[in-house]
Design a protein around this motif. Structure first.
Motif, PDB file in Angstrom:
ATOM      1  N   GLU A  52      69.522  47.802  27.981  1.00 22.51           N
ATOM      2  CA  GLU A  52      68.895  49.003  27.420  1.00 22.51           C
ATOM      3  C   GLU A  52      67.527  49.256  28.057  1.00 22.51           C
ATOM      4  OE1 GLU A  52      66.942  50.107  23.153  1.00 22.51           O
ATOM      5  OE2 GLU A  52      68.890  49.113  23.110  1.00 22.51           O
ATOM      6  N   LEU A  53      66.727  48.198  28.152  1.00 25.92           N
ATOM      7  CA  LEU A  53      65.408  48.357  28.764  1.00 25.92           C
ATOM      8  C   LEU A  53      65.529  48.737  30.236  1.00 25.92           C
ATOM      9  CD1 LEU A  53      63.399  45.399  27.194  1.00 25.92           C
ATOM     10  CD2 LEU A  53      63.131  47.832  26.721  1.00 25.92           C
ATOM     11  N   ARG A  54      66.448  48.105  30.940  1.00 29.45           N
ATOM     12  CA  ARG A  54      66.643  48.415  32.363  1.00 29.45           C
ATOM     13  C   ARG A  54      66.944  49.902  32.533  1.00 29.45           C
ATOM     14  NH1 ARG A  54      70.471  44.731  33.946  1.00 29.45           N
ATOM     15  NH2 ARG A  54      68.901  43.283  34.673  1.00 29.45           N
ATOM     16  N   SER A  55      67.840  50.434  31.710  1.00 31.69           N
ATOM     17  CA  SER A  55      68.194  51.867  31.800  1.00 31.69           C
ATOM     18  C   SER A  55      66.985  52.753  31.555  1.00 31.69           C
ATOM     19  CB  SER A  55      69.274  52.204  30.776  1.00 31.69           C
ATOM     20  OG  SER A  55      70.473  51.574  31.096  1.00 31.69           O
ATOM     21  N   LYS A  56      66.196  52.427  30.532  1.00 31.60           N
ATOM     22  CA  LYS A  56      65.010  53.231  30.225  1.00 31.60           C
ATOM     23  C   LYS A  56      63.991  53.164  31.351  1.00 31.60           C
ATOM     24  CE  LYS A  56      65.418  53.040  25.238  1.00 31.60           C
ATOM     25  NZ  LYS A  56      64.841  52.616  23.979  1.00 31.60           N
ATOM     26  N   PHE A  57      63.791  51.976  31.909  1.00 29.62           N
ATOM     27  CA  PHE A  57      62.801  51.824  32.970  1.00 29.62           C
ATOM     28  C   PHE A  57      63.247  52.546  34.242  1.00 29.62           C
ATOM     29  CE2 PHE A  57      61.225  47.523  31.093  1.00 29.62           C
ATOM     30  CZ  PHE A  57      60.648  48.202  30.036  1.00 29.62           C
ATOM     31  N   ILE A  58      64.514  52.462  34.566  1.00 28.32           N
ATOM     32  CA  ILE A  58      65.030  53.152  35.751  1.00 28.32           C
ATOM     33  C   ILE A  58      64.883  54.662  35.577  1.00 28.32           C
ATOM     34  CG2 ILE A  58      67.141  53.705  37.032  1.00 28.32           C
ATOM     35  CD1 ILE A  58      67.934  50.735  36.671  1.00 28.32           C
ATOM     36  N   GLN A  59      65.208  55.148  34.386  1.00 27.27           N
ATOM     37  CA  GLN A  59      65.069  56.582  34.124  1.00 27.27           C
ATOM     38  C   GLN A  59      63.609  57.003  34.240  1.00 27.27           C
ATOM     39  OE1 GLN A  59      66.469  57.835  30.284  1.00 27.27           O
ATOM     40  NE2 GLN A  59      65.863  59.957  30.616  1.00 27.27           N
ATOM     41  N   GLU A  80      51.716  59.529  30.761  1.00 30.60           N
ATOM     42  CA  GLU A  80      50.948  58.359  30.326  1.00 30.60           C
ATOM     43  C   GLU A  80      51.477  57.807  29.005  1.00 30.60           C
ATOM     44  OE1 GLU A  80      46.920  59.786  30.290  1.00 30.60           O
ATOM     45  OE2 GLU A  80      46.623  59.331  32.414  1.00 30.60           O
ATOM     46  N   GLU A  81      51.857  58.681  28.081  1.00 28.20           N
ATOM     47  CA  GLU A  81      52.410  58.229  26.809  1.00 28.20           C
ATOM     48  C   GLU A  81      53.737  57.507  27.014  1.00 28.20           C
ATOM     49  OE1 GLU A  81      52.542  61.809  24.495  1.00 28.20           O
ATOM     50  OE2 GLU A  81      50.386  61.756  24.057  1.00 28.20           O
ATOM     51  N   ALA A  82      54.582  58.053  27.875  1.00 20.92           N
ATOM     52  CA  ALA A  82      55.869  57.399  28.167  1.00 20.92           C
ATOM     53  C   ALA A  82      55.629  56.054  28.842  1.00 20.92           C
ATOM     54  CB  ALA A  82      56.727  58.292  29.068  1.00 20.92           C
ATOM     55  N   HIS A  83      54.684  56.022  29.745  1.00 23.46           N
ATOM     56  CA  HIS A  83      54.361  54.779  30.445  1.00 23.46           C
ATOM     57  C   HIS A  83      53.879  53.723  29.434  1.00 23.46           C
ATOM     58  CE1 HIS A  83      54.020  53.238  34.510  1.00 23.46           C
ATOM     59  NE2 HIS A  83      52.932  52.596  34.153  1.00 23.46           N
ATOM     60  N   HIS A  86      56.807  52.356  27.376  1.00 31.21           N
ATOM     61  CA  HIS A  86      57.615  51.413  28.142  1.00 31.21           C
ATOM     62  C   HIS A  86      56.893  50.073  28.298  1.00 31.21           C
ATOM     63  CE1 HIS A  86      59.729  55.147  29.222  1.00 31.21           C
ATOM     64  NE2 HIS A  86      60.775  54.357  29.167  1.00 31.21           N
ATOM     65  N   TRP A  87      55.613  50.121  28.495  1.00 29.03           N
ATOM     66  CA  TRP A  87      54.826  48.895  28.604  1.00 29.03           C
ATOM     67  C   TRP A  87      54.894  48.119  27.288  1.00 29.03           C
ATOM     68  CZ3 TRP A  87      53.135  45.787  32.099  1.00 29.03           C
ATOM     69  CH2 TRP A  87      52.149  44.854  31.801  1.00 29.03           C
ATOM     70  N   GLU A  88      54.789  48.811  26.161  1.00 31.38           N
ATOM     71  CA  GLU A  88      54.868  48.160  24.853  1.00 31.38           C
ATOM     72  C   GLU A  88      56.259  47.572  24.616  1.00 31.38           C
ATOM     73  OE1 GLU A  88      53.594  51.360  22.323  1.00 31.38           O
ATOM     74  OE2 GLU A  88      51.464  50.938  22.697  1.00 31.38           O
ATOM     75  N   ASN A  91      56.387  44.366  26.632  1.00 27.19           N
ATOM     76  CA  ASN A  91      55.604  43.311  25.980  1.00 27.19           C
ATOM     77  C   ASN A  91      56.311  42.763  24.756  1.00 27.19           C
ATOM     78  OD1 ASN A  91      53.453  43.146  27.758  1.00 27.19           O
ATOM     79  ND2 ASN A  91      52.298  44.743  26.722  1.00 27.19           N
ATOM     80  N   SER A  92      56.916  43.627  23.964  1.00 25.00           N
ATOM     81  CA  SER A  92      57.674  43.186  22.794  1.00 25.00           C
ATOM     82  C   SER A  92      58.858  42.320  23.210  1.00 25.00           C
ATOM     83  CB  SER A  92      58.162  44.403  22.003  1.00 25.00           C
ATOM     84  OG  SER A  92      58.984  44.007  20.942  1.00 25.00           O
ATOM     85  N   PHE A  93      59.567  42.771  24.239  1.00 27.19           N
ATOM     86  CA  PHE A  93      60.705  42.014  24.757  1.00 27.19           C
ATOM     87  C   PHE A  93      60.271  40.626  25.231  1.00 27.19           C
ATOM     88  CE2 PHE A  93      62.800  40.665  28.682  1.00 27.19           C
ATOM     89  CZ  PHE A  93      64.057  40.374  28.184  1.00 27.19           C
ATOM     90  N   VAL A  94      59.180  40.567  25.976  1.00 31.51           N
ATOM     91  CA  VAL A  94      58.690  39.286  26.498  1.00 31.51           C
ATOM     92  C   VAL A  94      58.330  38.354  25.339  1.00 31.51           C
ATOM     93  CG1 VAL A  94      56.797  38.179  27.771  1.00 31.51           C
ATOM     94  CG2 VAL A  94      57.962  40.165  28.735  1.00 31.51           C
ATOM     95  N   GLY A  95      57.659  38.873  24.330  1.00 26.56           N
ATOM     96  CA  GLY A  95      57.300  38.051  23.171  1.00 26.56           C
ATOM     97  C   GLY A  95      58.521  37.498  22.458  1.00 26.56           C
TER      98      GLY A  95
END
Length: 129
Positions: A52-59, A80-83, A86-88, A91-95
């Motif tokens: 799911e994250l991969r798809s969002k980041f690629i898009q 900037e808001e979308a960026h 995605h960064w959040e 970070n949530s995924f990594v945690g």
């Protein structure tokens, strides 16, 4: 972001190996259920969350690559808001992934310690198999 996801995907694949080995050593039903839960969490992260994250980041990267500078300036706040979102997400995924890694390591470490204790007791003659 995509390389971070790929790193964690590889990490999770590697983490499946000690889980597989732990299955061979476990004899109690509660520990087996606990290990099964960890394995399901691991698979869920690999199959659903990373995909799911991969798809969002690629898009998101595709959208950024299609913007010329004039359009980017006009849509800067939205980009900037979308960026930031995605960064959040990353970070949530990594945690969450780090927490899962810790759970698996603690579980496997406990099982290895228990195996050593059983082996030592058997070798000392205190346990007959």
């Amino acid at each position: 972001w995509l390389s971070d996801l790929e790193f964690y995907n590889t990490e999770l694949i590697f983490l499946g190996k000690p889980i597989d080995k732990a299955f061979l050593r476990i004899t109690s039903a509660p520990k087996m259920a606990e290990l099964k839960t960890l394995e399901e969490k691991l698979k869920s992260v690999q199959q659903e969350t990373i995909g799911e994250l991969r798809s969002k980041f690629i898009q998101h990267e595709h959208e950024l690559s299609t913007l010329d500078m004039d359009i980017f300036k006009m849509r800067r706040k939205r980009v900037e808001e979308a960026h930031k979102r995605h960064w959040e997400m990353l970070n949530s995924f990594v945690g969450k992934t780090r927490q899962l890694l810790n759970e698996v390591f603690v579980f496997v470490e406990q099982q290895l310690k228990l195996s050593k204790e059983v082996k030592a007791e058997y070798e000392s003659g205190g346990l007959a198999l």
